[in-house]
Motif scaffolding. Structure first.
Motif, mmCIF file in Angstrom:
data_model
loop_
_atom_site.group_PDB
_atom_site.id
_atom_site.type_symbol
_atom_site.label_atom_id
_atom_site.label_comp_id
_atom_site.label_asym_id
_atom_site.label_seq_id
_atom_site.Cartn_x
_atom_site.Cartn_y
_atom_site.Cartn_z
ATOM 1 N N VAL A 184 0.851 -1.194 0.000
ATOM 2 C CA VAL A 184 0.000 0.000 0.000
ATOM 3 C C VAL A 184 0.886 1.244 0.000
ATOM 4 O O VAL A 184 1.761 1.383 0.861
ATOM 5 C CB VAL A 184 -0.946 0.011 1.217
ATOM 6 N N SER A 185 0.662 2.128 -0.967
ATOM 7 C CA SER A 185 1.378 3.403 -1.038
ATOM 8 C C SER A 185 0.447 4.518 -0.577
ATOM 9 O O SER A 185 -0.690 4.604 -1.055
ATOM 10 C CB SER A 185 1.854 3.680 -2.461
ATOM 11 N N VAL A 186 0.925 5.362 0.330
ATOM 12 C CA VAL A 186 0.104 6.419 0.923
ATOM 13 C C VAL A 186 0.534 7.777 0.396
ATOM 14 O O VAL A 186 1.726 8.097 0.359
ATOM 15 C CB VAL A 186 0.210 6.405 2.457
ATOM 16 N N SER A 187 -0.444 8.580 -0.003
ATOM 17 C CA SER A 187 -0.196 9.958 -0.417
ATOM 18 C C SER A 187 -0.931 10.883 0.546
ATOM 19 O O SER A 187 -2.159 10.835 0.651
ATOM 20 C CB SER A 187 -0.702 10.183 -1.848
ATOM 21 N N TRP A 188 -0.179 11.724 1.259
ATOM 22 C CA TRP A 188 -0.760 12.623 2.258
ATOM 23 C C TRP A 188 -1.097 13.965 1.630
ATOM 24 O O TRP A 188 -0.264 14.585 0.966
ATOM 25 C CB TRP A 188 0.218 12.823 3.414
ATOM 26 N N ILE A 189 -2.319 14.465 1.865
ATOM 27 C CA ILE A 189 -2.737 15.736 1.280
ATOM 28 C C ILE A 189 -2.882 16.842 2.324
ATOM 29 O O ILE A 189 -3.092 18.002 1.976
ATOM 30 C CB ILE A 189 -4.051 15.588 0.497
ATOM 31 N N ASN A 190 -2.800 16.499 3.623
ATOM 32 C CA ASN A 190 -2.905 17.486 4.703
ATOM 33 C C ASN A 190 -4.168 18.331 4.597
ATOM 34 O O ASN A 190 -4.150 19.552 4.746
ATOM 35 C CB ASN A 190 -1.651 18.366 4.750
ATOM 36 N N SER A 191 -5.253 17.660 4.341
ATOM 37 C CA SER A 191 -6.562 18.313 4.281
ATOM 38 C C SER A 191 -7.624 17.235 4.440
ATOM 39 O O SER A 191 -7.403 16.078 4.065
ATOM 40 C CB SER A 191 -6.745 19.019 2.931
ATOM 41 N N TRP A 192 -8.778 17.619 4.988
ATOM 42 C CA TRP A 192 -9.905 16.696 5.043
ATOM 43 C C TRP A 192 -10.767 16.806 3.795
ATOM 44 O O TRP A 192 -11.424 15.838 3.411
ATOM 45 C CB TRP A 192 -10.771 16.962 6.271
ATOM 46 N N HIS A 193 -10.769 17.963 3.183
ATOM 47 C CA HIS A 193 -11.650 18.170 2.029
ATOM 48 C C HIS A 193 -10.968 19.098 1.036
ATOM 49 O O HIS A 193 -10.957 20.311 1.201
ATOM 50 C CB HIS A 193 -12.991 18.771 2.479
ATOM 51 N N ASP A 194 -10.390 18.503 0.006
ATOM 52 C CA ASP A 194 -9.765 19.255 -1.075
ATOM 53 C C ASP A 194 -9.838 18.384 -2.332
ATOM 54 O O ASP A 194 -8.892 17.664 -2.660
ATOM 55 C CB ASP A 194 -8.314 19.605 -0.746
#
Length: 358
Positions: A184-194
């Protein structure tokens, strides 16, 4: 019964520092604070769906209001304070970042009850509640592990807090339950809704050979990206099949109404306590959307067997043996993580690519 009211964000010139106790002849005023727009899918949509259910169920005994798209931090404290000063008896604050603002406002309004979602702090007039979403994540991971052909699965994630890490780890455990070679590769966006960021991250993961995608974010953008790119997608919070009818394997759904029914009834009965509750599959708070017809019947049966075992308490998601990302044993065979340990997770399980953000 009055229609639900959208509370203004403005504060009146003169705010009282406490509210009177609820009078039995008046409707119980219940407020909800939402971190994102209600929309028609996702986290806030399901909280508001639950609000509408309890509003209808309790009839004239309850009057509900809400404020949507409230940023975490000082803005949320202002909104929570405004609701408190305007006669609300019970306020649900529905995002992790509302925890400390809720506690600060609660000290000013001792006669108002507050319930905070996904946090871990309580006070004399503040309780908290969570959904064991990680149970559904595990089952969804099993579906993903069975359907990947590249053995690479993408996960778009909001913020690296324990709630999100539990979900990523549980999902990965489910993946590797049926496919030990998958990662599993994770991409963090640092937002709940974007939605734009969610979609961009999904596209990036697809370029890295991910052929199944899921997310911990509020919009259906990841499922839409999966549909457009011809890969599979797994929704979260609500059933997202309509956003990717060909891509959608399943969704992990949050049905908050059992909690809202219980808490509102407790205030009406004058039996409310500032407790921490954590409900999941067995209480009907966590549910799975129907499985895609592409998933082999034997896999669906296996998923259902695991689901029933979780509901009946015959197994746990985080039961040993479990290794961390470095291959070190974290949970021994025959053991399982306790709730307090689940609340403090700050590590990846084996099978996750990339480093955990600081």
């Amino acid at each position: 019964m009055k229609a639900p009211t959208l509370i203004s964000l403005g504060l009146s010139a003169a705010l009282a520092l406490s509210s009177p106790l609820h009078a039995a002849e008046d409707p119980l005023k219940v407020g909800f604070v939402y971190v994102s727009p209600i929309g028609d899918a996702g986290w806030t949509y399901m909280h508001d769906r639950a609000r509408k259910i309890v509003d209808k169920e309790f009839g004239d005994r309850v009057e509900t209001t809400y404020v949507e798209s409230v940023s975490e931090g000082s803005d949320s404290q202002r909104v929570i304070r405004n609701l408190s000063a305007n006669g609300h008896d019970l306020i649900f604050t529905t995002s992790f970042g509302y925890m400390n603002p809720t506690l600060r406002v609660a000290r000013q309004f001792p006669n108002v009850r507050y319930e905070h979602a996904t946090g871990y702090k309580t006070a004399e007039n503040v309780g908290n509640y969570q959904a064991r979403a990680y149970q559904g994540r595990y089952l969804a991971g099993m579906a993903a592990g069975a359907m990947t052909e590249t053995d690479t699965i993408g996960y778009v994630a909001g913020f690296p807090i324990p709630e999100v890490l539990r979900g990523i780890n549980a999902f990965t455990l489910g993946v590797r339950e049926v496919n030990p070679d998958a990662s599993v590769s994770v991409s963090w966006i640092n937002s709940w809704h974007d939605p734009a960021k969610e979609r961009e991250s999904a596209a990036s993961l697809i370029r890295q050979d991910a052929d199944v995608l899921t997310m911990h974010a509020d919009s259906p953008a990841v499922v839409q990206a999966a549909q457009d790119e011809g890969v599979y997608g797994i929704g979260y919070n609500s059933n997202m099949k309509s956003y990717g009818p060909d891509a959608h394997l399943t969704s992990v759904m949050m049905h908050w109404e059992p909690i809202y029914q219980e808490k509102i009834q407790a205030v009406l009965n004058d039996s409310w306590e500032p407790e921490s509750i954590w409900y999941g599959l067995s209480e009907g708070v966590v549910k799975m959307a129907p499985m895609h017809s592409d998933i082999p019947e034997a896999v669906v049966e296996r998923i259902n067997t695991h689901r029933d075992a979780l509901i009946n308490g015959d197994r746990e998601v985080f039961q040993g043996p479990i290794n961390n990302q470095d291959g070190e044993e974290i949970v021994a065979k025959g053991d399982a993580l306790k709730d307090q340990q689940l609340l403090e997770i700050n590590w990846y399980v084996e099978g996750i690519e990339g480093k955990l953000p600081n």
